[in-house]
Design a protein around this motif. Structure first.
Motif, mmCIF file in Angstrom:
data_model
loop_
_atom_site.group_PDB
_atom_site.id
_atom_site.type_symbol
_atom_site.label_atom_id
_atom_site.label_comp_id
_atom_site.label_asym_id
_atom_site.label_seq_id
_atom_site.Cartn_x
_atom_site.Cartn_y
_atom_site.Cartn_z
ATOM 1 N N ALA A 17 0.835 -1.209 0.000
ATOM 2 C CA ALA A 17 0.000 0.000 0.000
ATOM 3 C C ALA A 17 0.869 1.259 0.000
ATOM 4 N N GLU A 18 1.964 1.250 0.747
ATOM 5 C CA GLU A 18 2.854 2.410 0.788
ATOM 6 C C GLU A 18 3.564 2.614 -0.549
ATOM 7 N N VAL A 19 3.838 1.522 -1.233
ATOM 8 C CA VAL A 19 4.555 1.597 -2.500
ATOM 9 C C VAL A 19 3.677 2.180 -3.600
ATOM 10 N N VAL A 20 2.395 1.795 -3.638
ATOM 11 C CA VAL A 20 1.544 2.207 -4.755
ATOM 12 C C VAL A 20 0.714 3.460 -4.490
ATOM 13 N N ALA A 21 0.535 3.851 -3.239
ATOM 14 C CA ALA A 21 -0.318 5.006 -2.920
ATOM 15 C C ALA A 21 0.483 6.307 -2.967
ATOM 16 N N ALA A 24 -1.815 9.153 1.983
ATOM 17 C CA ALA A 24 -2.557 8.332 2.943
ATOM 18 C C ALA A 24 -3.982 8.094 2.446
ATOM 19 N N GLN A 25 -4.497 6.919 2.728
ATOM 20 C CA GLN A 25 -5.854 6.549 2.332
ATOM 21 C C GLN A 25 -6.570 5.962 3.548
ATOM 22 N N PRO A 26 -7.165 6.802 4.375
ATOM 23 C CA PRO A 26 -7.829 6.290 5.578
ATOM 24 C C PRO A 26 -8.905 5.263 5.205
ATOM 25 N N PRO A 27 -8.902 4.099 5.850
ATOM 26 C CA PRO A 27 -9.857 3.052 5.488
ATOM 27 C C PRO A 27 -11.238 3.266 6.100
ATOM 28 N N ASP A 28 -12.220 2.642 5.472
ATOM 29 C CA ASP A 28 -13.573 2.609 6.013
ATOM 30 C C ASP A 28 -13.801 1.310 6.786
ATOM 31 N N TRP A 29 -13.097 0.251 6.383
ATOM 32 C CA TRP A 29 -13.234 -1.068 7.005
ATOM 33 C C TRP A 29 -11.860 -1.690 7.180
ATOM 34 N N PHE A 30 -11.699 -2.485 8.232
ATOM 35 C CA PHE A 30 -10.470 -3.218 8.523
ATOM 36 C C PHE A 30 -10.697 -4.685 8.174
ATOM 37 N N VAL A 31 -9.751 -5.297 7.460
ATOM 38 C CA VAL A 31 -9.870 -6.700 7.071
ATOM 39 C C VAL A 31 -8.585 -7.435 7.398
ATOM 40 N N ASP A 52 -23.998 -6.376 0.504
ATOM 41 C CA ASP A 52 -24.925 -6.548 1.635
ATOM 42 C C ASP A 52 -25.207 -5.229 2.341
ATOM 43 N N ARG A 53 -24.223 -4.343 2.329
ATOM 44 C CA ARG A 53 -24.348 -3.071 3.043
ATOM 45 C C ARG A 53 -24.607 -1.895 2.101
ATOM 46 N N ASP A 54 -24.763 -2.189 0.826
ATOM 47 C CA ASP A 54 -24.999 -1.160 -0.191
ATOM 48 C C ASP A 54 -23.960 -0.040 -0.101
ATOM 49 N N LEU A 55 -22.684 -0.460 -0.019
ATOM 50 C CA LEU A 55 -21.586 0.494 0.112
ATOM 51 C C LEU A 55 -21.228 1.099 -1.243
ATOM 52 N N PRO A 56 -20.767 2.350 -1.241
ATOM 53 C CA PRO A 56 -20.359 2.967 -2.504
ATOM 54 C C PRO A 56 -19.073 2.327 -3.039
ATOM 55 N N ALA A 57 -18.864 2.465 -4.347
ATOM 56 C CA ALA A 57 -17.675 1.886 -4.983
ATOM 57 C C ALA A 57 -16.377 2.453 -4.408
ATOM 58 N N ALA A 58 -16.422 3.639 -3.844
ATOM 59 C CA ALA A 58 -15.218 4.281 -3.294
ATOM 60 C C ALA A 58 -14.894 3.815 -1.872
ATOM 61 N N THR A 59 -15.613 2.835 -1.352
ATOM 62 C CA THR A 59 -15.339 2.318 -0.010
ATOM 63 C C THR A 59 -13.928 1.756 0.037
ATOM 64 N N ARG A 60 -13.176 2.130 1.095
ATOM 65 C CA ARG A 60 -11.786 1.696 1.241
ATOM 66 C C ARG A 60 -11.683 0.625 2.318
ATOM 67 N N TYR A 61 -10.974 -0.449 1.991
ATOM 68 C CA TYR A 61 -10.723 -1.534 2.929
ATOM 69 C C TYR A 61 -9.237 -1.546 3.282
ATOM 70 N N ALA A 67 -1.297 -3.973 3.594
ATOM 71 C CA ALA A 67 -0.970 -2.760 4.333
ATOM 72 C C ALA A 67 0.189 -2.927 5.305
ATOM 73 N N LEU A 68 0.548 -4.160 5.624
ATOM 74 C CA LEU A 68 1.651 -4.377 6.555
ATOM 75 C C LEU A 68 2.957 -4.579 5.798
ATOM 76 N N ASP A 69 4.011 -4.030 6.332
ATOM 77 C CA ASP A 69 5.352 -4.235 5.801
ATOM 78 C C ASP A 69 5.707 -5.706 6.036
ATOM 79 N N PRO A 70 6.121 -6.453 4.999
ATOM 80 C CA PRO A 70 6.447 -7.871 5.186
ATOM 81 C C PRO A 70 7.469 -8.113 6.292
ATOM 82 N N ARG A 71 8.406 -7.176 6.474
ATOM 83 C CA ARG A 71 9.395 -7.347 7.545
ATOM 84 C C ARG A 71 8.728 -7.258 8.909
ATOM 85 N N GLU A 72 7.728 -6.388 9.041
ATOM 86 C CA GLU A 72 7.009 -6.271 10.306
ATOM 87 C C GLU A 72 6.185 -7.518 10.572
ATOM 88 N N ARG A 73 5.576 -8.095 9.519
ATOM 89 C CA ARG A 73 4.808 -9.329 9.692
ATOM 90 C C ARG A 73 5.725 -10.446 10.166
#
Length: 83
Positions: A17-21, A24-31, A52-61, A67-73
């Motif tokens: 996410a850091e490489v391509v963004a 910052a892109q604050p999320p709407d949902w955590f997965v 199911d929630r009729d969310l807009p196409a711009a919803t950010r997950y 989103a995690l740095d592989p070294r941190e994982r």
């Protein structure tokens, strides 16, 4: 396997996410899910969640796998395993 090499190659590391963004892109949902789940199944679940929630196409997950740095994982996994 795709995320780690891409992240490691860009700017000395970081998450996908850091490489391509551009900013910052604050999320709407955590997965967070089991790492062995096929990505296509994860996307199908997210599509169903949005429908199911009729969310807009711009919803950010916030996807842990992207989103995690592989070294941190790796460090978190080692800590959890008592290394």
């Amino acid at each position: 396997l795709v995320v780690a090499p891409t992240a490691a190659a860009a700017r000395g590391g970081g998450s996908w996410a850091e490489v391509v963004a551009a900013a910052a892109q604050p999320p709407d949902w955590f997965v967070s899910c089991w790492g062995g789940l096929p990505f296509s199944e994860l996307l199908a679940c997210l599509e169903q969640h949005a429908a199911d929630r009729d969310l807009p196409a711009a919803t950010r997950y916030w996807l842990a796998a992207c989103a995690l740095d592989p070294r941190e994982r790796d460090a978190a996994r080692a800590f959890a395993e008592g290394a």
